[in-house]
Scaffold this active site. Structure first.
Site, short mmCIF file in Angstrom:
data_model
loop_
_atom_site.label_atom_id
_atom_site.label_comp_id
_atom_site.label_asym_id
_atom_site.label_seq_id
_atom_site.Cartn_x
_atom_site.Cartn_y
_atom_site.Cartn_z
N ALA A 63 0.86 -1.18 0.00
CA ALA A 63 0.00 0.00 0.00
C ALA A 63 0.89 1.23 0.00
CB ALA A 63 -0.87 -0.03 1.24
N GLY A 102 0.32 -5.20 0.50
CA GLY A 102 -0.78 -5.18 -0.45
C GLY A 102 -0.36 -5.73 -1.81
N GLU A 105 -0.69 -9.29 -1.60
CA GLU A 105 -2.13 -9.62 -1.54
C GLU A 105 -2.77 -9.58 -2.93
OE1 GLU A 105 -2.65 -6.81 1.75
OE2 GLU A 105 -3.72 -8.42 2.78
N GLU A 125 3.48 -6.01 7.04
CA GLU A 125 2.62 -5.01 7.67
C GLU A 125 2.87 -4.86 9.16
OE1 GLU A 125 1.72 -7.15 5.40
OE2 GLU A 125 0.31 -6.24 3.98
N1 CAA Z 1 4.57 3.52 0.28
C1 CAA Z 1 5.08 4.73 0.01
N2 CAA Z 1 6.38 4.97 -0.22
C2 CAA Z 1 7.21 3.92 -0.17
C3 CAA Z 1 6.75 2.61 0.11
C4 CAA Z 1 5.36 2.43 0.33
N3 CAA Z 1 4.84 1.22 0.58
N4 CAA Z 1 7.80 1.78 0.10
C5 CAA Z 1 8.88 2.52 -0.19
N5 CAA Z 1 8.53 3.81 -0.35
C6 CAA Z 1 9.42 4.93 -0.71
C7 CAA Z 1 10.47 5.18 0.35
O1 CAA Z 1 9.98 6.06 1.34
C8 CAA Z 1 11.59 5.79 -0.46
O2 CAA Z 1 11.25 7.14 -0.68
P1 CAA Z 1 12.40 8.26 -0.79
O3 CAA Z 1 13.27 7.82 -1.92
O4 CAA Z 1 11.65 9.50 -1.00
O5 CAA Z 1 13.10 8.19 0.55
C9 CAA Z 1 11.49 5.07 -1.80
O6 CAA Z 1 10.15 4.53 -1.85
C10 CAA Z 1 12.47 3.93 -1.97
O7 CAA Z 1 12.39 3.08 -0.82
P2 CAA Z 1 13.70 2.51 -0.09
O8 CAA Z 1 14.67 3.59 0.09
O9 CAA Z 1 13.21 1.77 1.09
O10 CAA Z 1 14.24 1.53 -1.23
P3 CAA Z 1 14.85 0.08 -1.10
O11 CAA Z 1 15.14 -0.37 -2.47
O12 CAA Z 1 15.91 0.06 -0.06
O13 CAA Z 1 13.68 -0.86 -0.50
C11 CAA Z 1 11.48 -1.79 -0.35
C12 CAA Z 1 12.52 -1.09 -1.25
C13 CAA Z 1 11.99 -3.18 0.06
C14 CAA Z 1 10.22 -1.93 -1.14
C15 CAA Z 1 11.28 -0.95 0.94
O14 CAA Z 1 11.00 0.38 0.57
C16 CAA Z 1 10.13 -1.40 1.81
O15 CAA Z 1 10.28 -2.31 2.60
N6 CAA Z 1 8.95 -0.75 1.67
C17 CAA Z 1 7.82 -0.96 2.53
C18 CAA Z 1 7.11 -2.23 2.20
C19 CAA Z 1 5.91 -2.39 3.09
O16 CAA Z 1 5.97 -2.25 4.29
N7 CAA Z 1 4.78 -2.72 2.47
C20 CAA Z 1 3.58 -2.93 3.18
C21 CAA Z 1 2.81 -1.66 3.22
S1 CAA Z 1 1.39 -1.81 4.24
C22 CAA Z 1 0.26 -2.62 3.32
O17 CAA Z 1 0.49 -2.98 2.22
C23 CAA Z 1 -1.04 -2.78 4.04
C24 CAA Z 1 -2.06 -3.59 3.35
O18 CAA Z 1 -2.19 -4.77 3.56
C25 CAA Z 1 -2.99 -2.94 2.45
#
Ligand code: CAA
Length: 696
Positions: A63, A102, A105, A125
């Site tokens: 998400a 998500g 999912e 999450e």
């Molecule tokens: N939403 C918004 N922004 C996000 C994001 C997300 N889910 N994931 C990453 N970003 C942004 C980061 O803030 C970062 O922004 P900046 O460059 O402005 O700082 C950019 O994307 C790149 O991210 P990273 O620096 O972390 O890049 P990376 O290559 O080291 O890692 C990643 C990539 C593994 C995807 C890591 O970003 C990550 O773990 N993201 C979160 C994943 C997550 O927690 N997903 C679950 C979300 S909750 C959900 O999905 C609920 C549901 O069931 C509906």
């Protein structure tokens, strides 16, 4: 017009939905609406199969976390997911990069999943104080079984595609170009007349063992202390074994919203962005060129130096350990080898990995051998004269471009830099012990440190798996400077009437990994004793260190001698209250004329946490830390502060700064101690009705 983030095309009989929403294809409102439109178009076209994939570096990484604090907008993700699952022809999700939250999912709602073999799949999450809110708790156990699904969702850790294939989460591993390999797989399914296979309709087996879910809950209780999402995840997986997917998903949605609206999820989302913000230095443009770092030397093969050398060896950067005598060097290298052997025994690394790490490691007793390295990190005895001498020698021995870093915890990096002729290339690198494990690194920017040197060091820190926080020069930098007031309050509380167990119990119930008194016993009381003596402070001459000084003189140094503030069971190392210490505290309080009283847990927490907040505000006002969230990151990663409270500065905002100021003033009245005078920055922000976060 902006390029659409979701594109739809028909490739012979296969409808291809392609998501392009950089950087990580997060499921923003535009992506959700685009998916709904593309699904409708595919339905209208009557294609034989549907393929969902992403452009850029990754499949959907979840998400869009930035939308969580805002009012939800339709279409909601669960509706998109139901539309995918109910699609009348086979739907294939083709994964690469990271399919997370998500994103996974969406893939779970598809009927078939294929993935490049280096893809990582997970439901992280829980790390954001959430649970999978779009059917993950109901669909994942249908594919991989209850135990594996719980393990993935409770840890939040991703699994690699080959493991996902073993678990039944991935149907086909792909090699080569994602799109062509995925299209070929989809066409094979079409040719075989594979039917749609909605995951939510698959049977699910309840675990055989009676009481399985209760046992699982008990097993994770300690690790997940304070968090609400893990308990809900277990409840929802248990429900999945009993009810149809629609019913399970309805309850999941309720629980998800409960989590999303909770203060702890707000805190953990703050932490997610705070961790990524530390690398952004306000006055240094992100495109500042960094220097190549291909080799490193570490001076001093003690516990700290050895741990630091391991960080580089593990990251594939050749590192030379430097000692004064061969004997010390051999001892240091021997300890490193032993540490690695333990890691292999515990399954953290394979022997082959460790062999690779050790190949990056060498040792010398001659500074001439490190003349060509790009970076040196000094980790010798914490003493200014010793450090200055080492830096003078390094300046003479190392090539002119070499960056010289000091791993000091307290000392003035400007003074150390002045011992060289290259002050712009001198920097502080405060690692935390054990250095090969702890993630935090305070990168100390001295007055003359060059911007590109700082930028180089921040990136180098990330390369070795650390979370770097840039800090300015002052006694103790951010973390230890704040700790001083915190530890002082813990001692004063003991004298004023709280027992060690009450102080630690109050802080641990509040969420700290370990209370301050127990931390003292773990670290060893002799460390503070020696440091006071080195500063010329007579033992027992200061109220708040009299107890610790007395314990050291009684040879109660903490855990390592089986007794300190507590007694320790020699077998279990469990701490036990010691009546001898209780009466010693009463004696010392009487000697200092401290009146004793009952102290409530709330006062203990307020005094300890607000002392951090007040000092943190001073640190911000003085520009020692660039932003409040950097201070939070220091406390979360170096001092056992609970992530779900967001860090001390986030916590202050969540209390409200007017409340913080009122509490500080109340403590000043109660104790008569000027340390409670609210910092001017807190007064100013509270007066304007603003939060510390406005400075982020
Ligand atoms: N939403 C918004 N922004 C996000 C994001 C997300 N889910 N994931 C990453 N970003 C942004 C980061 O803030 C970062 O922004 P900046 O460059 O402005 O700082 C950019 O994307 C790149 O991210 P990273 O620096 O972390 O890049 P990376 O290559 O080291 O890692 C990643 C990539 C593994 C995807 C890591 O970003 C990550 O773990 N993201 C979160 C994943 C997550 O927690 N997903 C679950 C979300 S909750 C959900 O999905 C609920 C549901 O069931 C509906």
């Amino acid at each position: 017009m902006d390029k659409p983030v979701v594109n739809y095309q028909v490739d012979e009989q296969v409808g291809v939905i392609r998501i392009d929403n950089p950087p990580v294809n997060a499921l923003s409102h535009a992506v959700r609406s685009g998916l709904m439109e593309a699904l409708q178009q595919a339905r209208d076209d009557g294609c034989g199969a549907l393929l969902i994939l992403c452009g850029g570096r990754t499949f959907i990484a979840g998400a869009d976390i930035t939308e969580f604090g805002k009012p939800p907008r339709e279409p909601h993700l669960p509706d998109v997911i139901t539309a995918i699952e109910n699609f009348p022809v086979p739907v294939v999700a083709a994964l690469h990069g990271t399919a997370l939250g998500g994103g996974l999912e969406v893939a779970l709602a598809a009927h078939y999943r294929c993935a490049l073999s280096d893809t990582r799949l997970g439901l992280p999450e829980v790390k954001l104080g959430l649970l999978p809110g779009a059917g993950g708790t109901q669909r994942l156990p249908r594919l991989v079984g209850v135990q594996a699904a719980l393990d993935m969702m409770i840890s939040g850790d991703p699994v690699g595609a080959p493991r996902a294939a073993e678990l039944g989460l991935v149907d086909e591993l792909l090699e080569g170009d994602l799109e062509s390999a995925a299209l070929a797989y989809t066409r094979r399914l079409l040719a075989a007349k594979a039917p749609p296979r909605p995951t939510g309709r698959l049977p699910i087996a309840a675990p055989d063992a009676p009481g399985f879910f209760d046992d699982y809950r008990a097993a994770i209780a300690r690790k997940t202390r304070g968090l609400i999402a893990p308990g809900f995840i277990i409840e929802l997986v248990a429900l999945a074994t009993q009810v149809p997917v629609e019913e399970g998903q309805a309850r999941e949605r309720e629980r998800f919203l409960e989590c999303r609206n909770s203060p702890q999820s707000a805190a953990l989302r703050h932490v997610f962005f705070a961790e990524r913000a530390t690398g952004k230095l306000p006055d240094i443009p992100p495109d500042t060129p960094v220097r190549p770092v291909n080799s490193v030397a570490v001076i001093g093969a003690g516990t700290m130096g050895g741990g630091i050398a391991m960080c580089f060896a593990n990251a594939g950067i050749p590192v030379t350990l430097v000692e004064t005598a061969r004997e010390n060097l051999d001892r240091g290298l021997g300890i490193i080898e032993k540490n690695y052997a333990t890691s292999v025994k515990r399954g953290r690394f394979t022997q082959a990995q460790v062999d690779g790490f050790l190949a990056n490691l060498s040792g010398t007793v001659d500074y001439a051998d490190i003349a060509d390295v790009d970076v040196v990190i000094e980790a010798v005895f914490e003493n200014m004269a010793v450090k200055k001498e080492v830096f003078g020698k390094l300046d003479a021995a190392c090539k002119p471009a070499c960056i010289l870093a000091t791993n000091t915890s307290y000392l003035d990096v400007n003074e150390i830099a002045a011992a060289t002729g290259r002050a712009p290339q001198v920097i502080g690198a405060h690692f935390f012990s054990p250095a090969n494990v702890m993630k935090l690194l305070e990168v100390v920017r001295a007055d003359r440190t060059a911007p590109d040197v700082l930028q180089t060091f921040m990136q180098l820190a990330r390369k070795i798996g650390k979370i770097p926080v840039a800090v300015g020069v002052c006694h103790g930098f951010v973390g230890n400077r704040m700790l001083k007031g915190y530890a002082r309050q813990a001692q004063l509380l003991l004298l004023e009437g709280a027992s060690p167990a009450q102080v630690d119990g109050a802080m641990e119930s509040w969420g700290m990994a370990m209370g301050p008194i127990a931390v003292g016993d773990l670290a060893g009381l002799d460390i503070g004793y020696r440091s006071r003596r080195d500063q010329g402070i007579e033992p027992r001459s200061v109220k708040e260190s009299t107890l610790a000084d007395t314990l050291v003189e009684m040879e109660r140094l903490g855990q390592k001698t089986g007794a300190g503030y507590y007694r320790y069971d020699p077998q279990t190392r469990r701490r036990e209250a010691d009546p001898e210490v209780e009466s010693l505290i009463a004696d010392i309080a009487a000697r200092w004329g401290v009146e004793r009283r009952e102290i409530a847990a709330e006062e203990i927490v307020d005094r300890l946490v607000l002392s951090l907040v007040n000092e943190g505000a001073a640190i911000l006002r003085e520009g020692i830390a660039a932003r409040p969230s950097d201070i939070d990151i220091v406390y979360l990663n170096g001092y056992g502060f609970p992530a779900w409270r967001g860090g001390p500065m986030f916590y202050a905002d969540s209390l409200g700064l007017d409340t913080v100021v009122a509490k500080l003033e109340g403590l000043q009245r109660l104790t008569g101690d000027d340390c409670w005078e609210p910092d001017p920055l807190l007064l100013e922000l509270a007066g304007r009705g603003e939060k510390l976060a406005s400075l982020n």
